[in-house]
Design a protein around this motif. Structure first.
Motif, short mmCIF file in Angstrom:
data_model
loop_
_atom_site.label_atom_id
_atom_site.label_comp_id
_atom_site.label_asym_id
_atom_site.label_seq_id
_atom_site.Cartn_x
_atom_site.Cartn_y
_atom_site.Cartn_z
N CYS A 87 6.18 7.78 -5.64
CA CYS A 87 5.48 8.12 -4.45
C CYS A 87 5.42 7.18 -3.52
O CYS A 87 6.25 6.06 -3.48
N GLY A 88 5.04 7.29 -2.15
CA GLY A 88 4.95 6.50 -1.07
C GLY A 88 3.59 5.78 -0.75
O GLY A 88 3.47 4.58 -1.28
N ASN A 89 2.80 6.53 -0.19
CA ASN A 89 1.33 5.91 0.13
C ASN A 89 0.58 5.72 -0.96
O ASN A 89 0.02 4.72 -1.42
N VAL A 90 0.00 6.89 -1.61
CA VAL A 90 -0.91 6.69 -2.64
C VAL A 90 -0.53 7.57 -3.86
O VAL A 90 -0.12 8.91 -3.54
N CYS A 91 -0.68 7.31 -5.10
CA CYS A 91 -0.39 8.36 -5.95
C CYS A 91 -1.08 7.79 -7.30
O CYS A 91 -1.33 6.66 -7.32
N SER A 92 -0.95 8.61 -8.49
CA SER A 92 -1.67 8.07 -9.79
C SER A 92 -1.26 9.04 -11.14
O SER A 92 -0.50 10.09 -10.53
N HIS A 93 -1.14 8.46 -12.01
CA HIS A 93 -0.81 9.23 -13.01
C HIS A 93 -1.45 8.71 -14.36
O HIS A 93 -1.95 7.53 -14.44
N ALA A 94 -1.95 9.64 -15.35
CA ALA A 94 -2.63 9.27 -16.47
C ALA A 94 -1.79 8.88 -17.79
O ALA A 94 -0.58 9.78 -17.92
N TYR A 95 -1.72 7.91 -18.27
CA TYR A 95 -0.98 7.34 -19.46
C TYR A 95 -1.89 7.13 -20.73
O TYR A 95 -2.93 6.80 -20.50
N VAL A 96 -1.21 7.41 -21.87
CA VAL A 96 -1.94 7.07 -22.89
C VAL A 96 -2.39 5.90 -23.24
O VAL A 96 -1.56 4.75 -23.01
N LEU A 97 -3.60 5.77 -23.91
CA LEU A 97 -4.16 4.11 -24.15
C LEU A 97 -3.03 3.14 -24.66
O LEU A 97 -2.15 3.58 -25.41
N ASP A 98 -2.87 1.92 -23.91
CA ASP A 98 -2.12 0.85 -24.40
C ASP A 98 -0.58 1.23 -24.15
O ASP A 98 0.51 0.53 -24.53
N THR A 99 -0.28 2.22 -23.33
CA THR A 99 1.21 2.54 -22.63
C THR A 99 1.67 1.23 -21.92
O THR A 99 0.72 0.76 -21.11
N LEU A 100 2.70 0.90 -22.08
CA LEU A 100 3.40 -0.34 -21.17
C LEU A 100 3.95 0.32 -20.10
O LEU A 100 5.10 1.16 -20.45
#
Length: 286
Positions: free
Chosen positions: A217-230
């Motif tokens: 992304c450029g300005n703002v973005c998000s993503h869901a990761y599994v608990l404890d993912t590095l």
């Protein structure tokens, strides 16, 4: 993989596949005075005089040992017609005193001597699987991720010493009730998902990406990761900018975030003066 040392040899979290050796070892050659330990590796489609793993010791039975935890050996071939998956020289000096061998929660061809070869027969623990198809995604294209329904799911040894927290891709090493067998850890979607949000600040411009993938992304973005993912974040500045650093939640400072909770990280980019901007500034200040 060639590993020869006076000290311990440890090989963890690797996919080793599609290698060919005319007269040697297709997969891993390990030769040492002390210990050899393989943990959560996938050795697939390797061909040689010795197929998957060749393990040998310098005749010091009191200090040497072979230990295998949670490894997959699949579709390896030995042109010697012995030890396609495992060739273990556990009596290299022929003194009839065997080097200790511990095999726990692996998947390999247990047929002796074509699948596994010993100098002196050693016990094969009942936790080991006998040449069961691991259901790799696409061996033809080198994809050793596990498919849904793989018998490798949760089949590993939970008490594995020095078990890493993450797989080579940054996903948690344990998803589910136990560790999987092999280099991959299958995500069945039942583990908690936590959102990592990226914002951008500063006078400059740039992009942010992540490993494992999800952030781009450029300005703002998000993503869901599994608990404890590095998650490792990479900031790439535009041609007229420089990356000035990370801020946000306390775990963001070095660009590596462990998803123990939802987090927000900010990438700051600063504009740099170009020749055109310098000329305009000088003209306006004459």
């Amino acid at each position: 993989v060639y590993a020869s040392a006076w000290d311990a040899i440890t090989i963890t979290n690797n996919s080793i596949q599609g290698n060919t050796s005319a007269g040697g070892v297709g997969g891993v050659y390990a030769y040492t005075l002390k210990t050899i330990t393989l943990t959560n590796n996938s050795l697939q489609g390797n061909t040689g005089y010795y197929g998957g793993l060749y393990a040998k010791f310098w005749s010091y039975e009191t200090t040497s040992a072979l230990t295998l935890y949670n490894n997959v050996f699949w579709n390896n071939e030995a042109t010697s017609d012995q030890g396609a998956d495992l060739w273990i020289e556990n009596d290299s000096d022929d003194n009839l005193i065997p080097t200790p061998v511990t095999l726990l929660h692996n998947n390999f061809d247990q047929t002796q001597p074509t699948g596994i070869y010993f100098d002196i027969p050693a016990p094969i623990h009942s936790s080991n699987l006998d040449a069961i198809d691991p259901l790799f995604a696409d061996t033809g294209n080198g994809d050793l991720h596990l498919l849904p329904g793989s018998p490798m799911f949760d089949a590993g040894y939970l008490q594995t010493p020095d078990l890493p927290d993450f797989v080579f891709e940054g996903d948690p090493r344990i998803l589910g009730d136990a560790v999987d067998i092999g280099a991959d850890e299958y995500d069945d979607g039942t583990d908690p998902q936590l959102t990592l949000t990226i914002t951008r600040a500063g006078t400059g411009g740039g992009q942010v990406s992540s490993d494992p993938a999800g952030i781009s992304c450029g300005n703002v973005c998000s993503h869901a990761y599994v608990l404890d993912t590095l998650v490792t974040l990479t900031a790439t500045a535009d041609n007229s900018s420089v990356f000035a650093g990370w801020s946000g939640d306390s775990d963001c400072g070095n660009g590596q975030v462990t998803m123990g909770a939802a987090k927000t990280c900010t990438a700051t980019f600063s504009a740099i003066a170009t020749a055109d901007k310098i000329g305009i500034w000088r003209a306006s200040n004459r």
